[in-house]
Design an enzyme around this catalytic site. Structure first.
Site, PDB file in Angstrom:
ATOM      1  CB  THR A  28      -0.980  -0.438   1.410  1.00 51.38           C
ATOM      2  OG1 THR A  28      -1.107  -1.104   1.494  1.00 51.38           O
ATOM      3  CG2 THR A  28      -2.078   1.164   1.402  1.00 51.38           C
ATOM      4  CB  SER A  93       2.099  -4.749   2.735  1.00 50.34           C
ATOM      5  OG  SER A  93       1.356  -4.372   3.608  1.00 50.34           O
ATOM      6  CG  LEU A  94      -2.262  -4.283  -1.337  1.00 48.63           C
ATOM      7  CD1 LEU A  94      -4.032  -5.017  -0.650  1.00 48.63           C
ATOM      8  CD2 LEU A  94      -3.197  -3.312  -1.354  1.00 48.63           C
ATOM      9  CG  ASP A 209       4.074  -5.599  11.209  1.00 45.01           C
ATOM     10  OD1 ASP A 209       3.284  -4.744  10.797  1.00 45.01           O
ATOM     11  OD2 ASP A 209       3.941  -6.518   9.249  1.00 45.01           O
ATOM     12  CG  HIS A 236       4.613  -3.080   7.741  1.00 47.98           C
ATOM     13  ND1 HIS A 236       3.794  -4.855   8.136  1.00 47.98           N
ATOM     14  CD2 HIS A 236       4.045  -2.682   6.781  1.00 47.98           C
ATOM     15  CE1 HIS A 236       3.030  -4.682   6.256  1.00 47.98           C
ATOM     16  NE2 HIS A 236       3.106  -3.718   5.376  1.00 47.98           N
TER      17      HIS A 236
END
Length: 263
Positions: A28, A93-94, A209, A236
């Protein structure tokens, strides 16, 4: 840079190096250039492909709300257009969520899969967190950027950056299209696709995270049959904070069949 058209988009992607294909898929608010430090570590042996899906870079689409299917179509089109498939696919992530969906829907395009700090569906904590992202981004884009930096790094790393370092990170800006990607975060659910993943898979979590708590990575590992699991002592932004350790994990997993054949 090359571009490729899908049913609703013109997708920008970058190609570096020669050899079997390796796709790095951003999260993202990320973009292809965010992988520059990894590209240089793999492009001596791999053709590294870094697509920008809708909301990042110069990729253009019809402006409709993003869906997992739309992103999968965009990345699959870039893989086919680059002509190096099946590829090793690394999603962050995304990007991990979208990579897992692509591996389930198009196994012929994926040789090996790596999912870094990803998730499959939202629990209530995660829904609240991404909803706050959405509200902050709408109200005060700069404040959202500060919130993102605060939660993306470990406290140790933020303190090492210092005030000037953090301000330097903020000066880099956040893609204007991040709101569309946050909206995708809030509605995506690939739980039913995970049992369909049959390619060799490595799931990597980050123990500190605060954006996507490590339990989500552990759940991904449990849901993907035969997958392996590793964990980094990072936040993260492990992609940057633990780049050398991550590189070792990736090389060991992605090259292990080559090493075995040479033994």
């Amino acid at each position: 840079m090359p571009t490729v058209k899908t049913s609703s988009a013109e997708v920008e992607y970058f190609v570096t190096g020669e050899g079997p294909g390796l796709v790095l898929l951003h999260g993202t608010g990320g973009a292809a250039e965010g992988f520059a430090h990894l590209v240089e570590k793999f492009s001596d042996k791999r053709t590294v492909i870094t697509p920008n899906y809708s909301g990042s870079g110069r990729t253009k689409d019809n402006g409709e709300p993003l869906t997992v299917d739309a992103v999968v179509e965009q990345v699959a089109a870039a893989i086919r257009d680059a002509g190096t498939g099946p590829v090793d696919l690394v999603g962050w992530s995304l990007g991990a969520l979208n990579s897992a969906a692509l591996a389930a829907k198009h196994p012929e395009l994926v040789r090996r899969l790596v999912l870094l700090t990803g998730w499959s569906a939202l629990d209530e904590r995660q829904r609240l967190f991404f909803d706050l992202w959405d509200r902050l981004d709408r109200l005060d884009h700069d404040a959202f950027g500060r919130f993102l930096q605060l939660h993306g790094w470990t406290d140790t790393q933020i303190n090492a950056f210092g005030v000037a370092g953090v301000e330097g990170l903020l000066a880099g800006g956040i893609p204007a299209g991040i709101g569309r990607q946050i909206a995708l975060n809030l509605q995506a659910d690939i739980t039913e696709l995970l049992p369909q993943i049959t390619v060799p898979t490595l799931v990597i979590g980050a123990s500190q995270d605060r954006v996507v708590p490590v339990e989500h990575s552990r759940q991904l590992h449990q849901a993907i049959a035969g997958s392996r699991y590793a964990e980094l002592d990072a936040g993260h932004f492990a992609l940057f904070e633990k780049a050398d350790e991550l590189t070792v994990l990736l090389q060991e997993f992605l090259y292990e069949d080559v090493a075995a054949a040479a033994a």
